[in-house]
Design a protein around this motif. Structure first.
Motif, mmCIF file in Angstrom:
data_model
loop_
_atom_site.group_PDB
_atom_site.id
_atom_site.type_symbol
_atom_site.label_atom_id
_atom_site.label_comp_id
_atom_site.label_asym_id
_atom_site.label_seq_id
_atom_site.Cartn_x
_atom_site.Cartn_y
_atom_site.Cartn_z
ATOM 1 N N LEU A 15 20.650 37.351 37.933
ATOM 2 C CA LEU A 15 21.566 37.326 36.785
ATOM 3 C C LEU A 15 22.392 38.603 36.701
ATOM 4 N N LEU A 16 21.772 39.734 36.999
ATOM 5 C CA LEU A 16 22.499 41.002 36.973
ATOM 6 C C LEU A 16 23.598 41.019 38.019
ATOM 7 N N ALA A 26 25.989 33.672 33.581
ATOM 8 C CA ALA A 26 24.882 34.618 33.694
ATOM 9 C C ALA A 26 24.693 35.355 32.378
ATOM 10 N N PHE A 27 25.785 35.733 31.756
ATOM 11 C CA PHE A 27 25.706 36.418 30.467
ATOM 12 C C PHE A 27 25.024 35.527 29.432
ATOM 13 N N LEU A 63 27.193 44.981 26.554
ATOM 14 C CA LEU A 63 26.758 44.529 27.871
ATOM 15 C C LEU A 63 27.895 43.800 28.581
ATOM 16 N N TRP A 64 28.571 42.941 27.868
ATOM 17 C CA TRP A 64 29.678 42.194 28.470
ATOM 18 C C TRP A 64 30.832 43.133 28.819
ATOM 19 N N GLU A 65 31.102 44.085 27.950
ATOM 20 C CA GLU A 65 32.195 45.031 28.198
ATOM 21 C C GLU A 65 31.906 45.906 29.417
ATOM 22 N N ARG A 66 30.614 46.176 29.663
ATOM 23 C CA ARG A 66 30.240 47.058 30.768
ATOM 24 C C ARG A 66 29.874 46.309 32.044
ATOM 25 N N ARG A 67 30.070 45.002 32.064
ATOM 26 C CA ARG A 67 29.546 44.181 33.149
ATOM 27 C C ARG A 67 30.005 44.633 34.535
ATOM 28 N N PHE A 68 31.204 45.203 34.633
ATOM 29 C CA PHE A 68 31.706 45.617 35.941
ATOM 30 C C PHE A 68 31.302 47.044 36.303
ATOM 31 N N VAL A 73 21.249 49.066 37.637
ATOM 32 C CA VAL A 73 20.252 48.650 36.650
ATOM 33 C C VAL A 73 19.213 47.797 37.367
ATOM 34 N N SER A 74 17.958 48.231 37.325
ATOM 35 C CA SER A 74 16.908 47.487 38.026
ATOM 36 C C SER A 74 15.999 46.720 37.070
ATOM 37 N N ASN A 75 15.939 47.156 35.807
ATOM 38 C CA ASN A 75 15.073 46.524 34.817
ATOM 39 C C ASN A 75 15.930 46.075 33.644
ATOM 40 N N LEU A 76 16.293 44.805 33.634
ATOM 41 C CA LEU A 76 17.198 44.295 32.615
ATOM 42 C C LEU A 76 16.606 44.399 31.223
#
Length: 208
Positions: A15-16, A26-27, A63-68, A73-76
Motif C-alpha cells: 500500500l505504501l 491505496a489511500f 498523508l495524502w499531501e505527502r504521498r510523493f 517509511v517502513s512501519n505504516l
C-alpha cells in the motif's frame, strides 16, 4: 497498531508503494484500515470524540499531501501514530494557550501527555519484542523478570543448569536492548528530562 485480519487485502508495504505512486485506492484502504484505531488512540488523550476524529482526519489529509515525498517509511502504523501524537500535542498546546484563566478542565491526565504516550508505546513495543525472543529465552526471561524467580529456581523449572539460565537471560537482554533502544535512558538526557513513569519497568527488565 493492529493490522486488518483480512488476508486478502494488500500488505502495508504494498500500500505504501502504491500510495507513493499517487494511488487513491491505496489511500482509501489505508484509511479504512487505520482510521478507527487512530481515533480511539486520540480520544484516549483528549476525551472529545468529535475533535479526535478531526485530528485523525487532519493526519490523513497530510498523508495524502505527502504521498510523493514520504521517504523510507517502513512501519505504516507507527508512522501514522507519530502523526497523531503530533496533532494531539499541538491541540493540547493550543488549548492551554487559549484557556489560561479558564476553570474548564480538558480532562487530560495529570502527568504529561508525552509521558503517557511514550509509556504506552513502551508497553506495546515490549510485548512485540518479547514475542520475537526464542522460546527458551522468552521463558527464562519472563520467569526472572515477571515471576521474580531466582536463577536456581528457573534452572529447576526448565531442567537446565544455572549457567544455562544465565546464558538465556543474557541473550534475551542483548536482543531486547536492541529492540527497545529508543526507550532506554541515556546519560545525556537523564540529567535534563524528568524520569518517565515507565522507567521503573525498564530498570527492572534491564537490571544486572
Amino acid at each position: 497498531m493492529p493490522i486488518s485480519s483480512d488476508h486478502n487485502v494488500s500488505t502495508d508495504s504494498v500500500l505504501l508503494d502504491e500510495l507513493r505512486q499517487g494511488s487513491s485506492k491505496a489511500f482509501d484502504l489505508i484509511f479504512r484500515r487505520y482510521y478507527d484505531n487512530l481515533c480511539r488512540f486520540c480520544y484516549s488523550f483528549i476525551h472529545d470524540a468529535d475533535m479526535a476524529q478531526n485530528l485523525v482526519q487532519n493526519v490523513f489529509i497530510k498523508l495524502w499531501e505527502r504521498r510523493f515525498v514520504m521517504g523510507n517509511v517502513s512501519n505504516l502504523g507507527g508512522y501514522l501514530t507519530v502523526m497523531v501524537k503530533n496533532q494531539i500535542a499541538d491541540y493540547i498546546s493550543d488549548y492551554k494557550r487559549q484557556h489560561v484563566d479558564s476553570p474548564f478542565d480538558i480532562n487530560i491526565v495529570d502527568h504529561s501527555t508525552e509521558d503517557e504516550i511514550q509509556g504506552r508505546d513502551f508497553e506495546e513495543q515490549l510485548t512485540l519484542s518479547l514475542a520475537k525472543l526464542p522460546p527458551r529465552c522468552k521463558q527464562a526471561f519472563e520467569l526472572s523478570r515477571f515471576e521474580n524467580m531466582s536463577n536456581k529456581e528457573i534452572a529447576r523449572e526448565m531442567k537446565i543448569s544455572v549457567k544455562g539460565v544465565e546464558a538465556l537471560i543474557g541473550r534475551s537482554l542483548k536482543l531486547l536492548r536492541v529492540e527497545l533502544s529508543e526507550f532506554l535512558p541515556s546519560s545525556k538526557s537523564s540529567s535534563k528530562n524528568p524520569i518517565l513513569f515507565f522507567l521503573r519497568v525498564v530498570r527492572k527488565i534491564f537490571r544486572d
